[in-house]
Design a protein around this motif. Structure first.
Motif, PDB file in Angstrom:
ATOM      1  N   PRO A  32       0.846  -1.404  -0.041  1.00 50.23           N
ATOM      2  CA  PRO A  32      -0.032   0.125  -0.045  1.00 50.23           C
ATOM      3  C   PRO A  32       0.859   1.434   0.061  1.00 50.23           C
ATOM      4  O   PRO A  32       0.301   2.487  -0.087  1.00 50.23           O
TER       5      PRO A  32
ATOM      6  N   THR B  80      -3.403  -8.018   5.071  1.00 51.83           N
ATOM      7  CA  THR B  80      -2.548  -7.163   4.349  1.00 51.83           C
ATOM      8  C   THR B  80      -1.774  -7.874   3.329  1.00 51.83           C
ATOM      9  O   THR B  80      -1.348  -7.332   2.437  1.00 51.83           O
ATOM     10  N   THR B  84      -0.004  -6.637  -0.751  1.00 51.17           N
ATOM     11  CA  THR B  84       1.193  -6.205  -0.662  1.00 51.17           C
ATOM     12  C   THR B  84       1.747  -6.997  -1.981  1.00 51.17           C
ATOM     13  O   THR B  84       3.067  -7.027  -2.304  1.00 51.17           O
ATOM     14  N   TYR B  90      -5.849  -2.699  -7.366  1.00 48.97           N
ATOM     15  CA  TYR B  90      -6.224  -2.391  -6.271  1.00 48.97           C
ATOM     16  C   TYR B  90      -7.343  -1.103  -6.385  1.00 48.97           C
ATOM     17  O   TYR B  90      -7.573  -0.854  -7.723  1.00 48.97           O
ATOM     18  N   CYS B 115      -6.472   0.185   3.296  1.00 45.49           N
ATOM     19  CA  CYS B 115      -5.037   0.109   3.400  1.00 45.49           C
ATOM     20  C   CYS B 115      -4.309   1.462   3.765  1.00 45.49           C
ATOM     21  O   CYS B 115      -3.400   1.561   4.440  1.00 45.49           O
TER      22      CYS B 115
END
Lengths: 155, 387
Positions: A32, B80, B84, B90, B115
């Protein structure tokens, strides 16, 4: 006669406030982190190295909340905080996920004791030091209810 | 302490709303508080002390989630690891809310599946009441629900409006490269991006195209290590770059006169980048062998090339390791094992406050430990003991 301007804080113009959750020791040049830092042309590698070094003391993959202040000159500063409240709540309740219908369906229960302990950790965060324990508890209870967790006096 | 804790918790019980349709789920509230709780020690998320969070139930129990009318519990905060993954797409969501709610909403979004959440500085919005926050979610997140939950957790009276766009993965390497400038390490030594002319053609110029690997010469830790090498190398040394990243240290060593520079890393991007950079600097691969090793214990995976690495143990004059505190601590035995007795070992990637811990760990292997520091970062060096 030289005047030492020790008390004058030169405030650099701020471009943006960025909030991220990154696993401790796990910042990489990808999401992110990359989409957010890239947007403001910040030095991605420097952030990753810095963040990873500062979070070495946390258990790997603990989600760490980071608040970055990006300045208009493409420099930045950041503060590392404790994991998001929902992460603590899930650990306390022993669940992986929140409820599909919070307010109607309860997934699990936690006690006030849990709320208090979480509030104490959160109060140590640089940004919430000024808040009272009760105020922080209120937010935690509201978050818990939003996730479909019941807060009870005793388990 | 227990008495005041009791007092505080009694006050807090009024915060729990009593919902009549849930009466069966709430245990009856009573004023006397059980004193059989363990002593009040703050739960820890730090290592190595055992976390008192272990008192909390830590086993996820999916069986506890309730199914009602076919609506099952969903993951409101995704793992998470899915975001990643460098190859996945996304979601970028633009959320509009009132200015005074922006900070609280940004924080709350992170608790409900986002995120990240970012916004331009509030002063940039002038007199506008409504501002927008950009929030990033993993591809499979249920954005609407996450936003609703975040809003209700901060008692927002309205529902923020939002737009979702799917974003393709970018070439993150280009984001990295944008900020890479030619850097002077010391008079006569520069690190220069491959797309820029070296500012000083007379000095030793290390040409780099780092890609996704760390090491452009700009970071204080890289500079500290380069300065250490500059000081140590007289000509003909065998150097080990433990955690080579872009290969900058290995390449610098060769350019300064070392005979051989071996590099190893756990990240395949690093090994690729280092190989590429070696060729950019006209370095014959035989002078800079590179190894991809397993992360766990520093032990290489069992295959021919890596046996070759292990056979080099005890042969290096200089070892330089610019990584992070935890691997430096865990891999101390391995790192030191590559050095000859009397070899110099340099360790960096650590903050000044982390030095005492590292020094203690390495004191059994190294004599004459000394420190150099720059901007809060440190480089520790010592001489490997003779026996």
């Amino acid at each position: 006669m030289a005047t030492v301007l020790k008390d004058v804080v030169v405030r650099r113009p701020v471009a943006a406030t960025l909030r991220l959750t990154v696993p401790a020791g796990g910042a990489r040049p990808g999401p992110p982190v990359a989409p957010v830092l890239g947007q403001y042309r910040l030095n991605l590698m420097a952030f990753c190295k810095d963040f990873n070094a500062r979070t070495q003391k946390y258990k790997p993959d603990t989600p760490i909340a980071v608040t970055l202040t990006a300045y208009k000159d493409n420099t930045f500063e950041f503060i590392v905080k404790s994991p998001p409240v929902s992460w603590f709540l899930k650990k306390a309740a022993g669940i992986e996920s929140g409820s599909g219908r919070p307010g109607h369906v309860s997934v699990s229960t936690i006690s006030l004791r849990h709320v208090y302990e979480i509030a104490k950790i959160k109060q140590a965060d640089p940004t919430t030091k000024h808040l009272s324990i009760e105020a922080i508890c209120k937010t935690i209870i509201a978050t818990a209810n939003s996730m479909g967790l019941e807060v009870v006096k005793d388990l | 302490m227990t008495a005041s804790l009791h007092g505080r918790l009694s006050l807090l019980k009024h915060l729990i709303p009593f919902k009549s349709h849930h009466s069966s789920l709430l245990s009856p509230l009573h004023t006397t508080y059980s004193t059989s709780l363990p002593p009040d020690s703050p739960p820890q998320i730090l290592i190595p002390p055992v976390s008192t969070l272990s008192r909390f139930k830590t086993k996820p129990s999916f069986a506890r989630s309730v199914q009602l009318n076919g609506v099952s519990a969903f993951t409101s905060e995704s793992d998470t690891s899915s975001i990643t993954d460098v190859a996945s797409d996304y979601l970028s969501v633009n959320i509009r809310c009132q200015k005074q709610d922006a900070e609280a909403l940004s924080e709350a979004l992170l608790s409900f599946g986002a995120c990240s959440a970012y916004m331009d500085d509030l002063s940039d919005f002038g007199d506008l009441d409504e501002i927008s926050i950009t929030s990033i979610f993993p591809q499979d997140a249920r954005v609407g629900t996450c936003i609703t939950e975040a809003a209700s957790s901060i008692c927002l009276e309205y529902s923020p409006s939002y737009d979702i766009s799917v974003c393709r993965q970018c070439d993150w390497a280009s984001y990295v490269q944008e900020s890479f400038q030619p850097t002077k390490v010391i008079d006569g030594l520069w690190v220069v991006p491959t797309w820029t002319e070296p500012p000083d053609l007379q000095s030793t110029n290390i040409i780099l195209d780092p890609g996704l690997a760390f090491g452009t010469g700009e970071h204080p830790t890289t500079k500290l290590c380069l300065l250490l090498l500059y000081k140590l190398i007289k000509g003909g040394e065998h150097v080990l770059d433990y955690g080579t990243g872009s290969g900058v240290l290995g390449i610098a060593a060769l350019k300064m006169g070392a005979a051989l520079s071996v590099g190893l890393d756990i990240d395949p991007h690093a090994v690729t980048s280092a190989r590429h950079n070696a060729s950019l600097n006209s370095i014959n691969p035989s002078r800079m062998p590179l190894y991809l090793v397993s992360g766990k214990s520093g032990l290489a995976s069992p295959d021919a090339t890596v046996d070759d690495l292990v056979s080099r143990k005890g042969q290096f004059d200089i070892i330089i390791a610019n990584i992070l505190l935890n691997p430096l601590m865990e891999l101390a035995d391995d790192i030191v094992s590559y050095g000859k007795p009397g070899s110099i070992i340099g360790l960096s990637g650590i903050l000044s406050e982390q030095v005492p811990q590292l020094e203690e760990r390495y004191s059994k292997y190294l004599d004459g430990i000394s420190l150099s520091e720059m901007n809060g970062w440190a480089c520790l060096r010592g001489i490997k003991k003779m026996h």
